[in-house]
Each structure stands twice: as C-alpha cells, then as structure tokens.
Design a protein around this motif. Structure first.
Motif, PDB file in Angstrom:
ATOM      1  N   THR A 152     -10.144  -9.751  -4.982  1.00 26.02           N
ATOM      2  CA  THR A 152      -9.922  -8.478  -4.178  1.00 26.02           C
ATOM      3  C   THR A 152     -11.131  -7.370  -4.222  1.00 26.02           C
ATOM      4  OG1 THR A 152      -8.678  -7.254  -6.125  1.00 26.02           O
ATOM      5  CG2 THR A 152      -7.296  -8.797  -4.453  1.00 26.02           C
ATOM      6  N   ASP A 153     -10.954  -6.702  -3.285  1.00 29.78           N
ATOM      7  CA  ASP A 153     -12.283  -5.735  -3.219  1.00 29.78           C
ATOM      8  C   ASP A 153     -11.428  -4.319  -2.998  1.00 29.78           C
ATOM      9  OD1 ASP A 153     -14.243  -4.250  -2.484  1.00 29.78           O
ATOM     10  OD2 ASP A 153     -14.876  -5.513  -0.864  1.00 29.78           O
ATOM     11  N   ASP A 154     -12.008  -3.502  -3.985  1.00 32.10           N
ATOM     12  CA  ASP A 154     -11.179  -2.091  -4.062  1.00 32.10           C
ATOM     13  C   ASP A 154     -11.655  -1.422  -2.682  1.00 32.10           C
ATOM     14  OD1 ASP A 154     -10.102  -2.644  -6.435  1.00 32.10           O
ATOM     15  OD2 ASP A 154     -11.534  -1.604  -7.592  1.00 32.10           O
ATOM     16  N   ALA A 155     -12.568  -1.594  -2.502  1.00 29.49           N
ATOM     17  CA  ALA A 155     -13.228  -0.982  -0.932  1.00 29.49           C
ATOM     18  C   ALA A 155     -12.583  -1.386   0.206  1.00 29.49           C
ATOM     19  CB  ALA A 155     -14.637  -1.013  -1.007  1.00 29.49           C
ATOM     20  N   GLN A 156     -12.128  -2.532   0.101  1.00 28.18           N
ATOM     21  CA  GLN A 156     -11.336  -3.199   1.180  1.00 28.18           C
ATOM     22  C   GLN A 156     -10.097  -4.089   0.746  1.00 28.18           C
ATOM     23  OE1 GLN A 156     -12.371  -3.141   4.348  1.00 28.18           O
ATOM     24  NE2 GLN A 156     -14.208  -2.535   3.997  1.00 28.18           N
ATOM     25  N   ASP A 194      -7.350 -11.351   5.695  1.00 31.07           N
ATOM     26  CA  ASP A 194      -7.663 -10.124   5.952  1.00 31.07           C
ATOM     27  C   ASP A 194      -6.627  -9.455   6.656  1.00 31.07           C
ATOM     28  OD1 ASP A 194      -8.709  -7.826   7.294  1.00 31.07           O
ATOM     29  OD2 ASP A 194     -10.771  -8.579   7.447  1.00 31.07           O
ATOM     30  N   SER A 235      -3.279   0.450  -3.737  1.00 27.78           N
ATOM     31  CA  SER A 235      -2.702  -0.973  -3.108  1.00 27.78           C
ATOM     32  C   SER A 235      -2.406  -1.986  -4.312  1.00 27.78           C
ATOM     33  CB  SER A 235      -3.719  -1.333  -2.095  1.00 27.78           C
ATOM     34  OG  SER A 235      -3.755  -2.468  -1.676  1.00 27.78           O
ATOM     35  N   ALA A 288      -6.023  -6.369   7.471  1.00 24.89           N
ATOM     36  CA  ALA A 288      -6.420  -5.525   8.555  1.00 24.89           C
ATOM     37  C   ALA A 288      -6.875  -5.917   9.747  1.00 24.89           C
ATOM     38  CB  ALA A 288      -7.565  -4.443   7.779  1.00 24.89           C
ATOM     39  N   GLU A 289      -7.461  -6.812   9.761  1.00 26.48           N
ATOM     40  CA  GLU A 289      -7.889  -7.593  11.008  1.00 26.48           C
ATOM     41  C   GLU A 289      -6.886  -8.695  11.546  1.00 26.48           C
ATOM     42  OE1 GLU A 289     -10.409  -6.609  12.764  1.00 26.48           O
ATOM     43  OE2 GLU A 289     -10.954  -5.012  11.362  1.00 26.48           O
ATOM     44  N   ARG A 343      -8.053  -6.921   2.216  1.00 23.52           N
ATOM     45  CA  ARG A 343      -8.713  -8.475   2.061  1.00 23.52           C
ATOM     46  C   ARG A 343      -8.628  -8.970   0.687  1.00 23.52           C
ATOM     47  NH1 ARG A 343     -14.615  -6.929   4.997  1.00 23.52           N
ATOM     48  NH2 ARG A 343     -13.977  -6.613   6.975  1.00 23.52           N
ATOM     49  N   THR A 381       0.688  -1.019  -0.091  1.00 22.95           N
ATOM     50  CA  THR A 381      -0.097   0.049  -0.002  1.00 22.95           C
ATOM     51  C   THR A 381       0.889   1.188   0.007  1.00 22.95           C
ATOM     52  OG1 THR A 381      -0.307   0.218   2.420  1.00 22.95           O
ATOM     53  CG2 THR A 381      -1.769  -1.269   1.360  1.00 22.95           C
TER      54      THR A 381
END
Length: 288
Positions: A259-263, A279, A240, A281-282, A266, A134
């Motif tokens: 993948t998910d542009d909003a997350q 994930d 990212s 982030a988590e 993840r 990122t």
C-alpha cells in the motif's frame, strides 16, 4: 452472479457456486426501524464452505444482549468513532463494477456520525478480498475498525509478538468484548482466524504509525458462543484501513500486500499465481 440489491441497500459480491462459493456482503442501509442495527457499511464474508465474518443478528430478542450488544456498532464488521455507536441512518452505493474475473464496488455514508464521512471499497476475485475503509472527520477522533469471525481463535500469523491486557471500557457494545490484548508493532501484520485444523481465514493488515492492534472476544449467534475479534484503533481526522483476506483454505495464497500512504485507495496484491494492481480512486483493476 454478483448483485447490488438497491432496494435493500445490500451489495452481494459473488464468485463460484456450491462448496466453492465465495460471497461478500456489504450492508449500506436502510436502518430498518426498531429491528435495525447501527452497522452501516458492515461487511460479511462466506468462503471455503463456511461463514467467516458474521453479523450477530440471529441472537433472540428476549436476551438483554440483543439490545446491549447485537444492535451496537462494536458488534459488527465496520467502524465506530470514539467508542460510540452510529446513528440510525442510510448509506449509498457510489459505484458498482462486475467483470468476468472480479466484482468491485464502493459505498459511502456521511450521516452515521456528525461531520464524519465513512466509505468502504471492496474488490473480490477468486483468491482474495481487498477492503479499504476510509474515514474523514472534522475533529480528532478515536477510530475503531472491527472484524468478527466465526472461528475458534485469532492468532498472529508468522512471528509471535508481545501483547498486554487492555480494558476497552463499559461503552455500548464494548462492555461485551472480553479478553482484550493490545499489540504494538511496526509495518505489516498478518493474522489468522482459525476454525479447524485445515480451515483458517488469513487477514493481511498493512498498518500505519500509531495504530494499536487489539485481539478480543465478542458474542456469536448464541449467548454462549465466543467469537474472536480483530480491532484496529487509530486516532486522527483522516485515515484509511487497508485489508486483504486470503480466501484459500490454508490461508497461504496471498504472498504480499503493498500500500501507499500517499495514495490510500491504491493497492498491489501478489498471490502464488498472479499479481493485481488495484486503484479504487480510478476504478481500475489490472492483473499482471
């Protein structure tokens, strides 16, 4: 076993031993004085009996290319901003997770470029390496992501795509990148670094709108060694880069990457035998 060598600021992600060994190395500092390279968050990879993602630091100091190529960011498997090299700096490990089935980690650096934060997240299991890089910048920037592999060639996996020659400029490090060709295509792209008849590193690259994908050639461990390079170029303040490396000999184990542009931290990875949900982030990693 996987080890975070904190004194050397080198993360060693390891699976198996001997000829079955898989090893990913993440360099997050310190710079190393006059011997140092501008390569924070550089990634190196060894799998199925050979080195793949390489660091060009073995080139002898007596060669002028040591100073015009080896030390510069464009020669490494990391990110360069606006075709310039990083500053001499040190990053830090922000978390480290070793489990029986995987090793995951995250490292960051906010001083390689003014007002820019770099972070790299890695997940290594027996069949693939997932990598999320990122970038957060205060101003609009050109962001270049590099992967240099010790192979014979870099080819698109799957359907052939059109390309056009591109000049990468005479910037430090970039001046030694030759035979550059630009590809523009929507959606997911997959590439193969080919080393021999039965040796290839398959690279899954979910793309984003406006990304320019470039194949080029750099310098390896000797002046005459030509090393294929995958360059992903974007413009913006925040982005990212998600990447999955298939660690099987033939590059056919990974079947799908979502993948998910909003997350952006993840990711779902499907192989021939299993499905993973990652994930970063988590810090949760689950196999279905």
């Amino acid at each position: 076993n996987s080890t975070n060598l904190s004194a050397a600021a080198l993360a060693v992600l390891l699976r198996h031993k001997g000829v079955q060994a898989i090893c990913a190395l993440l360099d997050y500092g310190p710079h190393g004085g006059g011997h140092g390279h501008y390569d924070k968050l550089n990634l190196m990879l060894y799998a199925h009996g050979r080195e793949w993602l390489l660091d060009p630091g073995r080139l002898n100091y007596r060669h002028k290319e040591y100073h015009s190529w080896v030390k510069h960011t464009a020669a490494h498997n990391t990110v360069a901003i606006d075709s310039t090299s990083q500053r001499a700096t040190t990053g830090k490990m922000i978390w480290w997770n070793v489990q029986p089935e995987f090793t995951a980690c995250a490292a960051t650096c906010d001083s390689a470029y003014p007002n820019i934060k770099l972070a790299r997240y890695l997940f290594l299991c027996d069949t693939f390496l997932a990598d999320v890089f990122t970038v957060e910048a205060a101003e609009e920037s050109q962001i270049d992501w590099f992967a240099h592999a010790d192979g014979r060639e870099l080819v698109p996996a799957g359907e052939s795509v059109e390309s056009v020659p591109i000049d990468l400029g005479n910037y430090p490090g970039y001046r030694h990148l030759s035979a550059a060709r630009s590809y523009r295509q929507p959606g997911e792209t997959r590439w193969s670094f080919v080393a021999g008849k039965d040796k290839r590193l398959s690279v899954w690259c979910p793309t984003v709108k406006g990304e320019q994908v470039i194949s080029t050639v750099g310098i390896g461990y000797t002046i005459d060694a030509k090393v294929p390079c995958l360059l992903r170029r974007r413009s913006g303040k925040r982005t990212s880069f998600a990447t999955v490396y298939d660690l099987s000999d033939d590059g056919n184990t990974v079947r799908r990457v979502v993948t998910d542009d909003a997350q952006p931290l993840r990711m779902a990875v499907e192989t021939t035998d299993e499905k993973w949900r990652l994930d970063f982030a988590e810090r949760t990693f689950a196999k279905n």
